[in-house]
Design a protein around this motif. Structure first.
Motif, PDB file in Angstrom:
ATOM      1  N   GLU A  63      50.482  -5.837   1.334  1.00  0.00           N
ATOM      2  CA  GLU A  63      50.714  -4.740   1.720  1.00  0.00           C
ATOM      3  C   GLU A  63      48.630  -3.664   1.323  1.00  0.00           C
ATOM      4  N   ARG A  64      48.257  -4.802   1.600  1.00  0.00           N
ATOM      5  CA  ARG A  64      46.463  -3.899   1.867  1.00  0.00           C
ATOM      6  C   ARG A  64      46.261  -2.885   2.854  1.00  0.00           C
ATOM      7  N   GLY A  65      46.821  -3.238   3.849  1.00  0.00           N
ATOM      8  CA  GLY A  65      47.262  -2.801   5.887  1.00  0.00           C
ATOM      9  C   GLY A  65      45.791  -2.898   5.830  1.00  0.00           C
ATOM     10  N   GLY A  66      44.907  -3.718   6.062  1.00  0.00           N
ATOM     11  CA  GLY A  66      43.618  -3.862   6.271  1.00  0.00           C
ATOM     12  C   GLY A  66      42.416  -3.230   5.619  1.00  0.00           C
ATOM     13  N   TYR A  67      42.713  -2.432   4.430  1.00  0.00           N
ATOM     14  CA  TYR A  67      41.490  -2.461   3.291  1.00  0.00           C
ATOM     15  C   TYR A  67      40.727  -3.677   2.575  1.00  0.00           C
ATOM     16  N   ARG A  68      39.688  -3.412   2.800  1.00  0.00           N
ATOM     17  CA  ARG A  68      38.784  -4.667   1.933  1.00  0.00           C
ATOM     18  C   ARG A  68      38.827  -4.054   0.609  1.00  0.00           C
ATOM     19  N   LEU A  69      39.862  -4.704  -0.316  1.00  0.00           N
ATOM     20  CA  LEU A  69      39.762  -3.699  -2.233  1.00  0.00           C
ATOM     21  C   LEU A  69      38.561  -4.773  -2.643  1.00  0.00           C
ATOM     22  N   VAL A  70      37.926  -2.901  -3.524  1.00  0.00           N
ATOM     23  CA  VAL A  70      36.483  -4.047  -3.892  1.00  0.00           C
ATOM     24  C   VAL A  70      37.351  -3.494  -5.348  1.00  0.00           C
TER      25      VAL A  70
END
Lengths: 146, 146
Positions: free
Chosen positions: B111-118
């Motif tokens: 589900e993160r679509g390649g985003y780096r979560l912070v």
DNA sequence: TTCGATGCAAAAAGTTTGCAGCGAA
DNA sequence: TTCGCTGCAAACTTTTTGCATCGAA
């Protein structure tokens, strides 16, 4: 039932401008600001005004056809109101993705302080692939307001 | 280590204005807008300016001493940064409560679509006891922007 | 024909910035 | 003494509003 039919059904008029705005907002992963809607609408109808964009999106929000998403002090308009979902926002460029998280949050009665609950907004924050890459390569990039 | 010491430690100067603003922001359930901070600070120091309030809260946010909470298009400043918590906002008057929900949300990798979560922000929406009461008694009340 | 919608411009509202002088360290 | 901070006012950005005119139903 289309968005334009719903406008009509509520006694609202369907104009050429509203048709164009409805088309711009059509889609699954659309999260545009008023200004972006104006720019896209002007490709098809150059004389459309910003006031009309606000008028129309506010009418659509009132109909429940579009959901306002407050992202870093700017409102983006999300036509994906059918399925409950949350948002993942890039802290650098403000790009928004719809996401469907695992698990759920509930607020115990003792935590509600007497409030009557009606909903919740969840925003995941992170860096999109493009901005994360630029960051790793040492480019500062425009920082977005949390 | 106090907030003022932290300012000093970062090479920032501690002035009478900053001391007053730090005092206004001291507490457990404080969620003030810039304007509210200004009004309270002026009770002690009438000549303090709005620009100084913004300057100071922005410095405190940069230090991580204060958390900006975007609520209905206005920023409120929350000094409760020690314990992770979320917010419960009244849709009518904008009042904010800190809350500690049960359960948790996680975003599956797919589900993160390649985003780096912070991080993530969760805002529960509802009506505070006072506004829910007024509503039940048929008074419209000023509606707050979602 | 009616009354909601449009476009324009001006007004709000919230936040940031430029600048000369002040004052904490 | 230095250089960050202050107050003021002006600038900016986003959204709303007033008003004469237009046009969908």
């Amino acid at each position: 039932m289309s968005l334009l039919d719903r406008l009509r059904g509520r006694g609202r008029r369907v104009t050429a401008q509203r048709r164009v705005i409805a088309e711009v907002l059509d889609g699954k992963h659309v999260h545009l600001t008023a200004d972006e809607i104006l720019r896209r609408a002007r490709r098809r109808m150059p004389e459309i005004s910003l006031a009309t964009v606000y008028n129309t999106v506010n009418a659509l929000v009132a109909l429940g056809e579009v959901q306002p998403v407050d992202v870093g002090g700017r409102v983006r308009y999300d036509p994906n109101v059918g399925a409950a979902h949350h948002h993942l926002v890039c802290l650098t460029c403000g790009t928004v993705r719809d996401v469907y998280p695992r698990g759920r949050l509930s607020l115990p009665k003792g935590e509600r302080g007497g409030y009557r609950l009606v909903g919740q907004d969840v925003v995941f924050k992170g860096y999109c692939p493009r901005c994360a890459g630029a960051q790793a390569r040492g480019r500062p990039g425009h920082t977005w307001r949390p």
